[in-house]
Enzyme design. Structure first.
Site, PDB file in Angstrom:
ATOM      1  N   CYS A 187      62.292  34.109  32.935  1.00  0.00           N
ATOM      2  CA  CYS A 187      62.486  35.245  34.011  1.00  0.00           C
ATOM      3  C   CYS A 187      63.524  34.933  35.039  1.00  0.00           C
ATOM      4  CB  CYS A 187      61.206  35.664  34.619  1.00  0.00           C
ATOM      5  SG  CYS A 187      59.865  36.236  33.550  1.00  0.00           S
TER       6      CYS A 187
HETATM    7  C1  LIG Z   1      48.537  39.724  34.410  1.00  0.00           C
HETATM    8  C2  LIG Z   1      48.056  40.655  35.388  1.00  0.00           C
HETATM    9  C3  LIG Z   1      48.400  41.948  35.728  1.00  0.00           C
HETATM   10  C4  LIG Z   1      46.375  40.480  35.494  1.00  0.00           C
HETATM   11  O1  LIG Z   1      45.938  40.996  36.583  1.00  0.00           O
HETATM   12  P1  LIG Z   1      44.550  40.467  37.242  1.00  0.00           P
HETATM   13  O2  LIG Z   1      44.176  41.431  38.372  1.00  0.00           O
HETATM   14  O3  LIG Z   1      45.017  39.309  37.770  1.00  0.00           O
HETATM   15  O4  LIG Z   1      43.362  40.654  36.214  1.00  0.00           O
HETATM   16  P2  LIG Z   1      42.662  39.120  35.695  1.00  0.00           P
HETATM   17  O5  LIG Z   1      43.549  38.461  34.490  1.00  0.00           O
HETATM   18  O6  LIG Z   1      42.128  38.416  36.586  1.00  0.00           O
HETATM   19  O7  LIG Z   1      41.576  39.935  34.985  1.00  0.00           O
HETATM   20  C5  LIG Z   1      40.491  40.911  35.665  1.00  0.00           C
HETATM   21  C6  LIG Z   1      39.452  41.278  34.847  1.00  0.00           C
HETATM   22  O8  LIG Z   1      40.030  42.251  33.958  1.00  0.00           O
HETATM   23  C7  LIG Z   1      39.920  41.920  32.779  1.00  0.00           C
HETATM   24  N1  LIG Z   1      41.085  42.612  31.751  1.00  0.00           N
HETATM   25  C8  LIG Z   1      42.319  41.650  31.402  1.00  0.00           C
HETATM   26  N2  LIG Z   1      43.018  42.517  30.781  1.00  0.00           N
HETATM   27  C9  LIG Z   1      42.512  43.823  30.857  1.00  0.00           C
HETATM   28  C10 LIG Z   1      42.987  44.870  30.037  1.00  0.00           C
HETATM   29  N3  LIG Z   1      44.088  44.817  29.497  1.00  0.00           N
HETATM   30  N4  LIG Z   1      42.208  45.855  30.002  1.00  0.00           N
HETATM   31  C11 LIG Z   1      40.909  46.011  30.804  1.00  0.00           C
HETATM   32  N5  LIG Z   1      40.338  44.825  31.092  1.00  0.00           N
HETATM   33  C12 LIG Z   1      41.301  43.764  31.296  1.00  0.00           C
HETATM   34  C13 LIG Z   1      39.878  40.514  32.727  1.00  0.00           C
HETATM   35  O9  LIG Z   1      39.211  40.152  31.580  1.00  0.00           O
HETATM   36  C14 LIG Z   1      39.032  40.193  33.750  1.00  0.00           C
HETATM   37  O10 LIG Z   1      37.727  40.811  33.330  1.00  0.00           O
HETATM   38  P3  LIG Z   1      36.349  39.733  34.160  1.00  0.00           P
HETATM   39  O11 LIG Z   1      36.754  40.030  35.607  1.00  0.00           O
HETATM   40  O12 LIG Z   1      35.241  40.344  33.571  1.00  0.00           O
HETATM   41  O13 LIG Z   1      36.818  38.374  33.737  1.00  0.00           O
HETATM   42  C15 LIG Z   1      48.344  39.618  36.883  1.00  0.00           C
HETATM   43  O14 LIG Z   1      47.512  38.498  36.964  1.00  0.00           O
HETATM   44  C16 LIG Z   1      49.741  39.490  37.036  1.00  0.00           C
HETATM   45  O15 LIG Z   1      50.553  40.123  36.844  1.00  0.00           O
HETATM   46  N6  LIG Z   1      49.994  37.965  37.276  1.00  0.00           N
HETATM   47  C17 LIG Z   1      51.463  37.705  37.723  1.00  0.00           C
HETATM   48  C18 LIG Z   1      51.984  36.941  36.551  1.00  0.00           C
HETATM   49  C19 LIG Z   1      53.100  37.637  35.795  1.00  0.00           C
HETATM   50  O16 LIG Z   1      53.103  39.033  35.680  1.00  0.00           O
HETATM   51  N7  LIG Z   1      53.826  37.054  34.699  1.00  0.00           N
HETATM   52  C20 LIG Z   1      54.466  37.556  34.015  1.00  0.00           C
HETATM   53  C21 LIG Z   1      55.551  36.671  33.676  1.00  0.00           C
HETATM   54  S1  LIG Z   1      56.880  36.245  35.022  1.00  0.00           S
END
Ligand SMILES: CC(C)(COP(=O)(O)OP(=O)(O)OC[C@H]1O[C@@H](n2cnc3c(N)ncnc32)[C@H](O)[C@@H]1OP(=O)(O)O)[C@@H](O)C(=O)NCCC(=O)NCCS
Length: 374
Positions: free
Chosen positions: A157
């Protein structure tokens, strides 16, 4: 007199196809239902965990992403395929990535008032290149009729900012007067569309920048690059193991670990403070504080990351004009995100205004440029 380095033009190529969250989620949920039905006996026996549904509401809330552009849409939403169906091109044809790169490059060259004869170096810098060699940059160089030399760089990135750092250094050290930096982010082939946690994250796009010796720049919008700053710190939290070694290791070449995967929560927690500290350190080199910056062209992975970073820096929410968000429309476009934000939102900067481009991502890698409008 010291050589000044400027950005004198930017450009982009937007693929003709898009996929909304609703379309993506409908296809994923059909795939999940089909897979669960095929494994009903194992689910009943407790030996197979049913695949849960994805949700468009979750995606928008967790990331800010509403839609994404894709180079090829065909195949991606087909629940029997779950990956783009991109026809292979033969060695005599322009490669897919070079095609995207050439389009973005032409746009940037026009904005910077440059022809092929003016350009000394072509840097193609992105998260993935579709082959190892010959370099995509050299193919683009030939397609545009540029002399001099070109090379590819991979910095996930931060590829765009790190590519601009190389351009900055070449111009400063007089090995080049004008450098074309292109980021053809063809990332959709590396998405695991069967993975609920990451199927929504990325979109395809290409961006391009012209950096040149400030003494010769004559375009409409010129920005002095006051300095560049880069940092890397090893982490396995964002990873893709795809590569030529699969041929020798007998590993499944397209296994889930070969595609993009991440520990998103950890990335969020670790990268936000790193990025904020990086930016403050960089600005302090010029006796600037975050309050002196008129525009924040930040990496576009997650709207909540950008909100948090701006809050840490400014002690308040940044307005959408101060820190433009483009990921709602484009999703995460790997290294191109901050450059799209710059390309689409730089024009209302006034003379002497400060702006900052900053990327953060896999590696970890963080890169920034402090700019001042001429
Ligand atoms: C990826 C990202 C959007 C996920 O958001 P988050 O709030 O951290 O979500 P989590 O992964 O903790 O998941 C929360 C819950 O939603 C669920 N979930 C994950 N994807 C889902 C989807 N597509 N639809 C519905 N639920 C989903 C998970 O299983 C989890 O359930 P649980 O609480 O029962 O275990 C976020 O972590 C993020 O953007 N991180 C930054 C890293 C990044 O963007 N990197 C890219 C490369 S630079």
């Amino acid at each position: 007199m010291k050589t000044s380095v400027v950005i004198s033009g930017s450009g982009m190529f937007v693929p003709p196809h898009s996929i909304t969250n609703d379309e993506l989620v409908a296809s994923y949920n059909d795939y999940a239902d089909l897979t669960n039905a095929q494994h009903q006996a194992q689910i009943d026996a407790g030996t197979f965990q049913p695949i849960p549904h994805s949700s468009a509401d979750f995606i928008e809330k967790a990331s800010g992403i509403k839609s994404r552009y894709v180079f090829v849409k065909e195949g991606t939403l087909d629940i029997h395929r779950m990956r783009p169906d991109i026809p292979e091109r033969n060695d005599d044809e322009l490669s897919h990535q070079a095609e995207m790169a050439v389009a973005a490059a032409k746009d940037a060259m026009q904005a910077a008032n440059k022809t092929a004869a003016d350009i000394d170096v072509v840097i193609v810098s992105c998260a993935y290149t579709q082959r190892s060699y010959p370099a995509i940059a050299i193919e683009v160089q030939a397609a545009l009729g540029i002399e001099g030399f070109g090379f590819d760089m991979l910095v996930a990135c931060s590829a765009a900012t790190f590519g601009m750092h190389r351009a900055y250094e070449m111009i400063k050290s007089h090995t080049a007067k004008t450098v074309l930096v292109i980021n053809p982010e063809l990332v959709s082939p590396q998405i695991n569309y069967k993975d609920r946690d990451s199927h929504f994250i990325f979109g395809d796009v290409a961006t391009a920048m012209i950096l040149e010796d400030g003494a010769q720049a004559d375009s409409e919008h010129v920005y002095d690059v006051l300095s560049t700053h880069a940092v890397t710190s090893y982490s396995n939290n964002i990873r893709s193991n795809f590569g030529y070694m699969s041929h020798a290791t007998d590993a499944e070449p397209y296994g889930a670990d070969k595609l993009f995967h991440q520990a998103g929560r950890k990335v969020f927690k670790e990268v936000c403070p790193m990025a904020a500290e990086h930016i403050e350190t960089h600005l302090s080199r010029h006796d600037l504080t975050p309050d002196d910056v008129s525009k924040w062209f930040l990496h576009q992975a997650n709207i909540n990351m950008n909100t948090l970073i701006c809050k840490k820096l400014l002690g308040r929410m940044a307005t959408p004009t101060e820190a433009p968000i483009i990921l709602d429309e484009f999703a995460n476009t790997a290294s191109a995100g901050s450059i799209i934000a710059f390309h689409q939102h730089q024009k209302n900067l006034q003379t002497n205004d400060y702006a900052l481009i900053c990327s953060f991502g896999a590696g970890y890698s963080i890169g920034s440029l402090v700019l001042q409008k001429r």
